[in-house]
Every structure is written in structure tokens, then in C-alpha cells.
Design a protein around this motif. Sequence first.
Motif, short mmCIF file in Angstrom:
data_model
loop_
_atom_site.label_atom_id
_atom_site.label_comp_id
_atom_site.label_asym_id
_atom_site.label_seq_id
_atom_site.Cartn_x
_atom_site.Cartn_y
_atom_site.Cartn_z
N THR A 77 -6.63 10.51 -9.11
CA THR A 77 -6.12 9.16 -8.85
C THR A 77 -7.27 8.26 -8.47
O THR A 77 -8.06 8.60 -7.58
CB THR A 77 -5.09 9.20 -7.70
OG1 THR A 77 -4.01 10.06 -8.09
CG2 THR A 77 -4.56 7.82 -7.37
N VAL B 120 1.10 4.54 -2.39
CA VAL B 120 0.54 5.77 -1.80
C VAL B 120 1.59 6.88 -1.74
O VAL B 120 1.32 8.03 -2.14
CB VAL B 120 -0.02 5.48 -0.38
CG1 VAL B 120 -0.38 6.78 0.32
CG2 VAL B 120 -1.24 4.57 -0.45
N LEU C 158 1.26 10.41 -3.81
CA LEU C 158 1.11 11.69 -3.10
C LEU C 158 2.14 12.71 -3.58
O LEU C 158 1.83 13.89 -3.76
CB LEU C 158 1.24 11.47 -1.58
CG LEU C 158 0.03 10.82 -0.90
CD1 LEU C 158 0.37 10.44 0.54
CD2 LEU C 158 -1.19 11.75 -0.91
N LYS D 107 -7.51 4.15 2.32
CA LYS D 107 -7.80 5.57 2.56
C LYS D 107 -7.02 6.08 3.78
O LYS D 107 -6.45 7.17 3.76
CB LYS D 107 -9.31 5.79 2.78
CG LYS D 107 -9.64 7.26 2.92
CD LYS D 107 -11.04 7.50 3.41
CE LYS D 107 -11.12 7.27 4.91
NZ LYS D 107 -12.39 7.65 5.51
N SER E 176 -8.69 12.77 0.05
CA SER E 176 -8.86 11.35 -0.25
C SER E 176 -10.20 10.88 0.27
O SER E 176 -10.63 11.32 1.34
CB SER E 176 -7.78 10.51 0.42
OG SER E 176 -6.51 11.02 0.12
N PHE F 10 -3.56 6.90 2.76
CA PHE F 10 -3.51 8.17 2.02
C PHE F 10 -3.65 9.35 2.97
O PHE F 10 -2.97 10.37 2.83
CB PHE F 10 -4.61 8.22 0.96
CG PHE F 10 -4.18 7.69 -0.39
CD1 PHE F 10 -3.31 8.42 -1.19
CD2 PHE F 10 -4.63 6.47 -0.85
CE1 PHE F 10 -2.90 7.95 -2.43
CE2 PHE F 10 -4.22 5.98 -2.09
CZ PHE F 10 -3.35 6.72 -2.88
N VAL G 6 -8.11 11.92 -4.67
CA VAL G 6 -7.80 10.49 -4.67
C VAL G 6 -9.05 9.73 -4.25
O VAL G 6 -9.54 9.91 -3.14
CB VAL G 6 -6.66 10.17 -3.67
CG1 VAL G 6 -6.41 8.68 -3.61
CG2 VAL G 6 -5.38 10.92 -4.03
N THR H 64 0.84 -1.20 0.00
CA THR H 64 0.00 0.00 0.00
C THR H 64 0.87 1.26 0.00
O THR H 64 0.71 2.14 -0.85
CB THR H 64 -0.94 0.01 1.22
OG1 THR H 64 -1.48 -1.30 1.39
CG2 THR H 64 -2.06 1.02 1.04
N GLY I 70 -0.89 11.88 3.50
CA GLY I 70 -1.35 13.10 2.83
C GLY I 70 -1.36 14.29 3.78
O GLY I 70 -1.06 15.43 3.39
#
Length: 380
Positions: free
Chosen positions: A76, A56, A60, A90, A106, A93, A127, A52, A97
Motif C-alpha cells: 500500500t 486506513v 488494514l 502513519k 507501516s 495506521f 504500508v 484518514t 494496525g
Amino acid sequence: MSFTSLGLSPALIKALVNQKYDKPYPIQQKAIPAILKGKDVLGIAQTGSGKTASYVLPILMNLEGKTTTKSRNVNTLVVVPTRELAMQVKEVFITFGNALAYPVQSMAVFGGASINPQMKGLYGVNVLIATPGRLLELVDSKALSLAQVETLVLDEADKMLNMGFKDEMNRILALLPPKRQNLLFSATLSKEVNNINQLILHDPLVVKIEAEVESIDLINQTAYAVEEGQKGPLLRYLIKTKDLKQVLVFTSSVYKADHVADKLRKNGINAEATHSKRSQGARTERLREFKEGRLQVLVATDLLSRGIDIEFLPYVINYELPRSPKDYVHRIGRTGRAESPGEAVSFVAAEDQHHFKIIQKKMGKTVEMIEVDNIDLKGY
Ligand code: AMP
């Protein structure tokens, strides 16, 4: 090798330190630089490999300067098979993020939750993490457009195909602009997955991680030869005598999951069941309680065996064996992750002995079998 040498920004490096990611996992070492350069990637890797973060983090970084205009065009798109995986991705992210100087919105969308808040919430999202069916519903109701997607991630592509999402995936692919970056992750490289690779990937970097075997080696596996009627007492015996604080128990049916959880509660053990017959809200809540240590025993069907990340889960019990050896590995893969050891215990009834032999053969490991008749289960 360090994260800095992979080309990640100081802000992300700081966030990685906060998350206690000391050094990049193999898939991250290979995939991050390639994704930063805009290359397509095919990652053959399991949950637990660090896949992941491998997409990710560079996604980003690549979003810098692209998140200012608000619209219903997502930049994305991450397509995943299950709600659980959608929520988990999520979270990753959002965690990383939030560390950036530019805002990245996201959002995760999936079926089983009401669609209206998702429709409203989509405005301004950069995203989007989505399960296939709900994604198409949202496109059909004009809540979002995929026409400007620059990066597509298909995560757990093999599972998506196994779950029968082939038509949905083809429809989604047809809605995307032809020029885009494609990242495809799959635990296995089946013929069907390969067909999709050939359809969408252009000169991809192929990263293959044998995580299954690595993580299995981290797990202490034992099995108990039991009769059906001894399974309940044995489960309570293990929970009580080993003072287990966080146990994931797998059954093969919804009925059994409810039954096992009921019996545990009647015996004063804090247990709940989670499965496909429960509402999304109830499932999310159960999982949260379990992760936070407020629920001692979570009894689940195979629904949960992939896609959710519970760090440092010390104990998994197969109250009933799964049908396929692969599912066995996914179930016990909850333990021994992120380089921490775990215990996996299987209850093997006489009629399952042969099946368990096949599981061990496929896995390439022999599991110690304990005769339950040697244990005093009286009073449990
Ligand atoms: P995944 O395969 O993406 O589900 O990740 C498995 C687990 O490993 C998650 O708990 C991550 O938070 C953790 N993880 C991923 N990369 C690293 C890393 N480089 N160092 C430490 N933990 C990591």
C-alpha cells in the motif's frame, strides 16, 4: 449507523472504542464499505472530516493474509504533500494496525530527514506513507519497489499539485502496476485534480463532504481592528487575561514567526516558532511539545495550516491574515474539530480590512470586529 455495520472486524471495532470513535463520520460511512470491496474512491473532503480513518481502516482489513512475506515491495502506498501529514497518517495506521492479529508494518518517509535509516527501514514494510520527492529518491536508489503496489492513496491531491509535485506524481504513477485500487482525497476538485482522477480512477465511488462549512460553524470567530504596533501587546493581553494554555499563532513570514515568539519569551510566555527554515527534527519536537501541552504558544507559518491534526486545540490567532480565504479556513480549521468548539481570533490592520471582508464573503460568515482602542493594553 455503527462501525460494525460497515463490515469492520471485531479487533478494529475494539480499537475504535479505545480511540473513542463512537460512530462513523459521513465519509467513513460511505468510503469504508466501498474500499473493503476493492472499489476506487474519490473523496472530496478536508482534514477534520475523518478522511484518514476512512481509508486506513478498510486498507488494514484488506491486508489480512498479505503481510507475511518480507521484501522491498510495498503493498500500500500513500502519497501525501507534507512531512506532517505523513507522520500523522502513519500514526493512524499504527494505532489501528496494532490491534490486528496479523502484523502490518507501516512507515513514513519524507525529505528533510536523513535517507539512510529510511533505506534500511524499508525492508519488510507493507504500508508506506511518503512525500513525492523522497519516495522517488528511494525508488531511484533501489531501496524499494512499487511494482507490486495493490492500493494507492493520494491524500490532499490538490495540495500536492499546488506545491508543484505534478511531475513527481506522474513519475510515481508510471512506476505502479496498472491493476490496483486507487483512492484519491482532495479538499477541492480543481481542474488539475480532475485530470488525475480521470487518469487513474476506474468507476469510483464519489464522496463529497462539505466539512469546511461544518467545522467553521463550530468555531467562534472574532477579529480585532489593530495597528501593527498594537499586535504584540494585544497578543500578550489575550494570552494572559484569557489564561490561554495552548495557542497556535499564525504569521505570514518566517521572520515574523521568530520575532513574535522571541517577544513572547521576553515577556515570560513559553513560546517557540516553527517554520520551513527549521530542521525536521526541531519541527517534530516543537509540535510534540505543543501537542503534549509542554509548550504554551506555537508560532507558525502556513506550513502548519493543513495536514496536522491537533485534537481539541482551543485557540488559533491570526497575527497576520493569510493571503487566500482558503488558507484562512485551513488555519482556523485547527479548532472546532472532532466536534469540539474552538476560538479563532484575527488581528486586522487598517490596510487588511478590505482583504478581511473578502475572506468573510468567501467563507459566508460575518465576523465580529472589536476595536482594540477600547481595550487597555498598558503593561502588556
Ligand atoms: P482527519 O479528517 O482524518 O484528519 O480526522 C480528523 C479528526 O477526527 C482526528 O482527530 C480523528 O482522530 C478524529 N476522528 C476521525 N473519525 C472519527 C470518528 N468516527 N469519531 C470520532 N473521532 C474521529
